[in-house]
Design an enzyme around this catalytic site. Structure first.
Site, PDB file in Angstrom:
ATOM      1  N   VAL A  56       0.842  -1.196   0.000  1.00  0.00           N
ATOM      2  CA  VAL A  56       0.000   0.000   0.000  1.00  0.00           C
ATOM      3  C   VAL A  56       0.877   1.246   0.000  1.00  0.00           C
ATOM      4  O   VAL A  56       1.693   1.441   0.915  1.00  0.00           O
ATOM      5  CB  VAL A  56      -0.912   0.055   1.245  1.00  0.00           C
ATOM      6  CG1 VAL A  56      -1.878   1.237   1.142  1.00  0.00           C
ATOM      7  CG2 VAL A  56      -1.666  -1.239   1.428  1.00  0.00           C
TER       8      VAL A  56
ATOM      9  N   TYR B  44      -4.788   6.817 -28.209  1.00  0.00           N
ATOM     10  CA  TYR B  44      -6.041   6.373 -27.591  1.00  0.00           C
ATOM     11  C   TYR B  44      -6.998   5.915 -28.692  1.00  0.00           C
ATOM     12  O   TYR B  44      -7.167   6.618 -29.700  1.00  0.00           O
ATOM     13  CB  TYR B  44      -6.716   7.545 -26.883  1.00  0.00           C
ATOM     14  CG  TYR B  44      -6.698   7.530 -25.389  1.00  0.00           C
ATOM     15  CD1 TYR B  44      -7.662   6.825 -24.664  1.00  0.00           C
ATOM     16  CD2 TYR B  44      -5.765   8.261 -24.683  1.00  0.00           C
ATOM     17  CE1 TYR B  44      -7.676   6.850 -23.285  1.00  0.00           C
ATOM     18  CE2 TYR B  44      -5.760   8.297 -23.296  1.00  0.00           C
ATOM     19  CZ  TYR B  44      -6.723   7.596 -22.602  1.00  0.00           C
ATOM     20  OH  TYR B  44      -6.738   7.618 -21.241  1.00  0.00           O
TER      21      TYR B  44
END
Length: 619
Positions: free
Chosen positions: A313, A516
């Site tokens: 984390v 994209y």
């Protein structure tokens, strides 16, 4: 608490530093955000009484402005039946019972770490924003949700959560803004252990700022818009502005190796990060100093960057900051065709003249953007007619072939003026011309609204999604053509008659660019539209790789792209990742299941049995 630089170099502002920030997004996310779609609840495309509009006043096209051209566009391109709306199922009122882990919860209670097992909160955080995630929510097909949501307040509490999870064999899934489109945030369906989703949203403080060395330390849970607001109040900027900027978190940017629209000036996240602190099962991984460069073997920052929640984390991040620019200016360029635009961007990159942002859209996206123009009076119509007459008559361009680049300049007024002049000169060499700042600003800001269109599409039997790649300059144009052609051929196999396939070049480098793709189709009459979409996108991904592209530029691998991970990093690379996973997380506590399918739980494992043994043996 994080290590802090010497006091004389840190101008601490007690009103700003060390205090929890009131975020734009509340802890109860569903109060402000859609539970089964993108973005704010008050912002959406709506159709009614023959009028299509965008609600709310958060975006320039909002305020219930009518969008008549868009209605005509979707009818013509996608053959949408606007009389048949399917908004999906309502928010469920019952939820799966949590997989019990009394010892873990008791430890949280003793430590004073907040948690809850509310079914609605668990559902809201069970997914990202991938097409299959949202479609599953709208059809009631989510198969696995977390069993408990944990809200640590600081790094030390994250350490305690991970230790308790390790002791009790509880899975930990880090959660930031929930904007992932790679499936990386979703719970593995076959996981039988209790899943604790570690929500970092309450860790959003600025821990310190060093104005002398231009670095700042933030907790990882802060959202992009909150982070930038804090910095701007002090006269600085991070400059990292991904499309998901409003809702994604700093920790998520690090964990997915993110890129922003202004990376040319400020860099990608790996260029902005100075130091990262990550909590693992084996302890805390971080460098001992915050210096501009360190030559002491492999850079462990790069083990953390792009790890997608599989190793630990991220809790605190030291970032570079820059003073706010004196001037920000938008611009736009029009080219006769896509190839001319690509060659112009290539020359701009070759001369190291990229502005903060330069993005090229193909003709399909140009037409799409034109369709989003609101209704206007006589002057608005006249202006549009004059622009069209100039493009077709004076410039001799075909409206069905032209492409447009949007520009963002930042710097001193003098530098911006000179920079714009140089780029316009390069555009002219490639048959382009300047179309002004207004069009550039609209095109740039439209980026934040485009994501909302998918929810409208799903309402009217359209499945759509974006996917990206990076590619060398000499293959950029051919890759775009090859992928479009491949998608068209795959659509033909399913007798898909109405589809939209488009692309744009969004980031440019010395050696190549990010591309994209947007693909959607009318799935009326199909019983499994998401499966069909994902099959076609997989073929498109194969074509991307065959054409010299990468599996991802900044969305990461997650679960959706895991099948291409081995061929991308080689068998040795896979083994190196396995060894890292084995060292940092031998019990597979961070079992989100990204990168390699073998790291996902065995679906056939009976309830009550230990789940990590088989996984570790495969590691």
């Amino acid at each position: 608490m994080s290590h802090q630089p010497e006091k004389d170099s840190v101008k601490l502002d007690p009103k700003t530093v060390g205090k929890k920030i009131v975020s734009a997004i509340p802890k109860k996310r569903q109060e402000a955000l859609k539970w089964n779609g993108w973005g704010y609840k008050d912002s959406r495309f709506e159709y009614g009484n023959g009028i299509l509009l965008f609600t709310g006043d958060r975006y320039p096209i909002g305020g219930s402005v009518s969008l008549p051209h868009f209605k005509e566009y979707v009818l013509r391109i996608l053959n949408v039946d606007l009389s048949r709306k399917n908004p999906g199922i309502p928010l469920p009122q019952s939820y799966p019972e949590p997989v019990p882990c009394a010892e873990f919860l008791a430890k949280m209670q003793r430590l004073g770490i907040e948690y809850n097992q509310d079914g609605e909160d668990r559902l809201i955080r069970s997914h990202g924003q991938a097409l299959h995630d949202i479609h599953a929510l709208r059809t009631g097909q989510i198969k696995r949700i977390p069993d408990v949501i944990v809200f640590p307040l600081c790094h030390d509490q994250v350490v305690q959560v991970v230790q308790a999870a390790t002791e009790n064999d509880v899975v930990v899934i880090p959660y930031g803004g929930g904007t992932s489109v790679s499936g990386s945030a979703s719970c593995p369906e076959g996981e039988r252990r209790s899943i604790a989703l570690l929500d970092t949203s309450q860790m959003n403080r600025m821990l310190w700022i060093d104005k002398e060395n231009l670095v700042v330390c933030f907790e990882s849970g802060i959202l992009g818009q909150d982070l930038e607001k804090e910095m701007r109040q002090l006269g600085y900027t991070i400059g990292h502005e991904p499309d998901s900027f409003e809702f994604s978190s700093l920790g998520g940017w690090v964990a997915t190796r993110a890129s922003g629209m202004k990376k040319n000036l400020y860099g990608n996240i790996e260029d902005i990060v100075v130091k990262v602190k990550m909590v693992t099962v084996k302890g805390v991984l971080e460098k001992s100093v915050s210096v501009p460069r360190l030559s002491c073997g492999p850079d462990f920052n790069h083990i953390i960057l792009g790890s997608e929640g599989t190793l630990g984390v991220v809790t605190e991040v030291v970032l570079k900051i820059r003073p706010l620019p004196e001037k920000k200016q938008y611009g736009s360029l029009v080219f006769p065709d896509f190839g001319s635009g690509v060659r112009c961007l290539r020359e701009v990159a070759k001369q190291r003249l990229q502005p903060a942002s330069i993005r090229l859209i193909d003709n399909e996206q140009f037409a799409f953007g034109q369709a989003l123009k609101p209704a206007g009076g006589f002057l608005s119509s006249l202006s549009g007619a004059l622009q069209k007459a100039y493009i077709t008559g004076v410039k001799g361009m075909d409206m069905e072939k032209i492409t447009v680049a949007t520009l963002v300049f930042e710097g001193t007024a003098q530098d911006v003026k000179l920079h714009e002049k140089k780029i316009i000169a390069i555009a002219c060499q490639h048959g382009g011309f300047s179309a002004g700042s207004t069009n550039g600003e609209k095109g740039y800001i439209l980026t934040f609204v485009i994501a909302y269109i998918r929810d409208l599409a799903l309402d009217y039997s359209i499945v759509a999604e974006s996917f990206e790649t990076s590619v060398a300059w000499d293959r950029c144009e051919s890759l775009c053509c090859n992928v479009k052609d491949r998608i068209k051929k795959e659509c033909a196999k399913y007798s898909i008659k109405y589809s939209l396939i488009s692309c744009r070049v969004t980031q440019s480098y010395d050696a190549g660019a990010c591309v994209y793709f947007y693909f959607g189709f009318n799935h009326t009459g199909f019983s499994n539209p998401v499966d069909i979409y994902e099959t076609i996108e997989a073929h498109a991904r194969d074509e991307i790789l065959a054409s010299g592209g990468s599996i991802s530029h900044h969305h990461g691998v997650g679960k959706i792209r895991a099948r291409w991970y081995p061929q991308t990093v080689s068998e040795v690379g896979v083994n190196l990742y396995r060894a890292t996973k084995q060292e940092l997380d031998p019990k597979n506590i961070f079992a989100v299941g990204n990168f390699l399918p073998e790291l996902q739980p065995d679906h056939g494992h009976p309830d009550g049995e230990e789940q990590h043994g088989n996984l570790v043996s495969k590691l």
